[in-house]
Design a protein around this motif. Sequence first.
Motif, PDB file in Angstrom:
ATOM      1  N   UNK A   1      16.681   5.560   1.295  1.00 38.41           N
ATOM      2  CA  UNK A   1      16.333   4.440   2.155  1.00 38.41           C
ATOM      3  C   UNK A   1      15.514   4.671   3.462  1.00 38.41           C
ATOM      4  N   UNK A   2      16.308   5.617   4.065  1.00 39.92           N
ATOM      5  CA  UNK A   2      15.784   6.087   5.565  1.00 39.92           C
ATOM      6  C   UNK A   2      14.441   6.886   5.420  1.00 39.92           C
ATOM      7  N   UNK A   3      14.494   7.609   4.066  1.00 39.29           N
ATOM      8  CA  UNK A   3      13.108   8.395   3.966  1.00 39.29           C
ATOM      9  C   UNK A   3      11.956   7.438   3.793  1.00 39.29           C
ATOM     10  N   UNK A   4      12.064   6.373   2.955  1.00 42.56           N
ATOM     11  CA  UNK A   4      11.174   5.438   2.768  1.00 42.56           C
ATOM     12  C   UNK A   4      11.033   4.725   3.934  1.00 42.56           C
ATOM     13  N   UNK A   5      11.779   4.302   4.655  1.00 32.63           N
ATOM     14  CA  UNK A   5      11.528   3.590   6.068  1.00 32.63           C
ATOM     15  C   UNK A   5      10.510   4.499   6.914  1.00 32.63           C
TER      16      UNK A   5
ATOM     17  N   UNK B   1       6.535   7.063  -3.689  1.00 29.42           N
ATOM     18  CA  UNK B   1       6.033   6.271  -2.598  1.00 29.42           C
ATOM     19  C   UNK B   1       4.762   5.901  -3.024  1.00 29.42           C
ATOM     20  N   UNK B   2       3.772   6.757  -3.502  1.00 21.04           N
ATOM     21  CA  UNK B   2       2.663   6.467  -3.908  1.00 21.04           C
ATOM     22  C   UNK B   2       2.504   5.273  -4.952  1.00 21.04           C
ATOM     23  N   UNK B   3       3.768   5.231  -5.897  1.00 21.80           N
ATOM     24  CA  UNK B   3       3.500   4.276  -6.799  1.00 21.80           C
ATOM     25  C   UNK B   3       3.918   2.864  -5.813  1.00 21.80           C
ATOM     26  N   UNK B   4       4.966   3.001  -5.276  1.00 23.87           N
ATOM     27  CA  UNK B   4       5.472   1.731  -4.620  1.00 23.87           C
ATOM     28  C   UNK B   4       5.989   2.088  -3.217  1.00 23.87           C
ATOM     29  N   UNK B   5       5.762   1.430  -2.056  1.00 28.38           N
ATOM     30  CA  UNK B   5       6.210   1.572  -0.875  1.00 28.38           C
ATOM     31  C   UNK B   5       7.635   1.160  -0.685  1.00 28.38           C
ATOM     32  N   UNK B   6       8.186   0.088  -1.636  1.00 29.09           N
ATOM     33  CA  UNK B   6       9.411  -0.521  -1.563  1.00 29.09           C
ATOM     34  C   UNK B   6      10.194  -0.161  -2.802  1.00 29.09           C
ATOM     35  N   UNK B   7      11.528   0.208  -2.615  1.00 32.09           N
ATOM     36  CA  UNK B   7      12.366   0.238  -3.767  1.00 32.09           C
ATOM     37  C   UNK B   7      13.381  -0.677  -3.724  1.00 32.09           C
ATOM     38  N   UNK B   8      13.500  -1.197  -5.237  1.00 33.27           N
ATOM     39  CA  UNK B   8      14.579  -2.220  -5.260  1.00 33.27           C
ATOM     40  C   UNK B   8      16.021  -1.352  -5.284  1.00 33.27           C
ATOM     41  N   UNK B   9      16.962  -1.990  -5.118  1.00 35.22           N
ATOM     42  CA  UNK B   9      18.463  -1.291  -4.943  1.00 35.22           C
ATOM     43  C   UNK B   9      18.885  -0.349  -6.368  1.00 35.22           C
ATOM     44  N   UNK B  10      18.458  -1.090  -7.545  1.00 34.59           N
ATOM     45  CA  UNK B  10      18.821   0.029  -8.516  1.00 34.59           C
ATOM     46  C   UNK B  10      17.795   1.011  -8.740  1.00 34.59           C
ATOM     47  N   UNK B  11      16.508   0.929  -8.282  1.00 32.41           N
ATOM     48  CA  UNK B  11      15.563   2.004  -8.256  1.00 32.41           C
ATOM     49  C   UNK B  11      15.973   3.122  -7.308  1.00 32.41           C
ATOM     50  N   UNK B  12      16.446   2.654  -6.113  1.00 32.67           N
ATOM     51  CA  UNK B  12      16.920   3.415  -5.112  1.00 32.67           C
ATOM     52  C   UNK B  12      18.063   4.395  -5.478  1.00 32.67           C
TER      53      UNK B  12
ATOM     54  N   UNK C   1       8.521   7.010   6.250  1.00 32.98           N
ATOM     55  CA  UNK C   1       7.238   7.185   5.553  1.00 32.98           C
ATOM     56  C   UNK C   1       6.407   5.868   5.722  1.00 32.98           C
ATOM     57  N   UNK C   2       7.023   4.773   5.446  1.00 28.32           N
ATOM     58  CA  UNK C   2       6.135   3.470   5.577  1.00 28.32           C
ATOM     59  C   UNK C   2       5.914   3.632   6.964  1.00 28.32           C
ATOM     60  N   UNK C   3       6.707   3.659   7.796  1.00 28.73           N
ATOM     61  CA  UNK C   3       6.165   3.702   9.332  1.00 28.73           C
ATOM     62  C   UNK C   3       5.164   4.576   9.555  1.00 28.73           C
ATOM     63  N   UNK C   4       5.364   5.906   9.259  1.00 28.64           N
ATOM     64  CA  UNK C   4       4.297   6.729   9.371  1.00 28.64           C
ATOM     65  C   UNK C   4       2.978   6.530   8.874  1.00 28.64           C
ATOM     66  N   UNK C   5       3.045   6.100   7.704  1.00 29.13           N
ATOM     67  CA  UNK C   5       1.805   5.438   6.768  1.00 29.13           C
ATOM     68  C   UNK C   5       1.227   4.534   7.672  1.00 29.13           C
ATOM     69  N   UNK C   6       1.990   3.445   8.212  1.00 32.24           N
ATOM     70  CA  UNK C   6       1.301   2.276   8.793  1.00 32.24           C
ATOM     71  C   UNK C   6       0.760   2.870  10.149  1.00 32.24           C
ATOM     72  N   UNK C   7       1.067   3.874  10.863  1.00 32.15           N
ATOM     73  CA  UNK C   7       0.708   4.416  12.039  1.00 32.15           C
ATOM     74  C   UNK C   7      -0.518   5.007  11.713  1.00 32.15           C
ATOM     75  N   UNK C   8      -0.769   5.729  10.706  1.00 36.45           N
ATOM     76  CA  UNK C   8      -1.889   6.469  10.134  1.00 36.45           C
ATOM     77  C   UNK C   8      -3.070   5.418   9.949  1.00 36.45           C
ATOM     78  N   UNK C   9      -2.637   4.396   9.178  1.00 34.30           N
ATOM     79  CA  UNK C   9      -3.637   3.210   8.576  1.00 34.30           C
ATOM     80  C   UNK C   9      -4.082   2.817  10.052  1.00 34.30           C
ATOM     81  N   UNK C  10      -3.385   2.324  11.015  1.00 31.56           N
ATOM     82  CA  UNK C  10      -3.657   1.839  12.150  1.00 31.56           C
ATOM     83  C   UNK C  10      -4.744   2.722  13.111  1.00 31.56           C
TER      84      UNK C  10
END
Length: 88
Positions: free
Chosen positions: A71-75, A45-56, A77-86
């Motif tokens: 997929x859900x873990x990344x979703x 997640x620190x490398x990239x917040x979004x994974x392409x299908x083959x990467x996933x 995590x992104x949500x939590x990250x955005x909340x913290x950034x906000x």
Amino acid sequence: TPSSDPEKPLAVPNGELRLGGKVKKLRKPRTIYSSLQLQALNQRFQQTQYLALPERAELAAQLGLTQTQVKIWFQNKRSKYKKIMKQG
């Protein structure tokens, strides 16, 4: 008969639970990730917040998880990250 007892939960084939006439959807139990899996997921997640299908698919296979779990873990995590950034 046991089926006429309203207090006894009855599992029905379509993934619902009947309890006293009320219908409740059965959910899969919450996934418990190992510390090794969490470490790998967080590192990625620190490398990239979004994974392409083959990467996933590759990450899921490496960690012994399903693609949906990754997929859900990344979703989440992104949500939590955005909340913290906000919050700053």
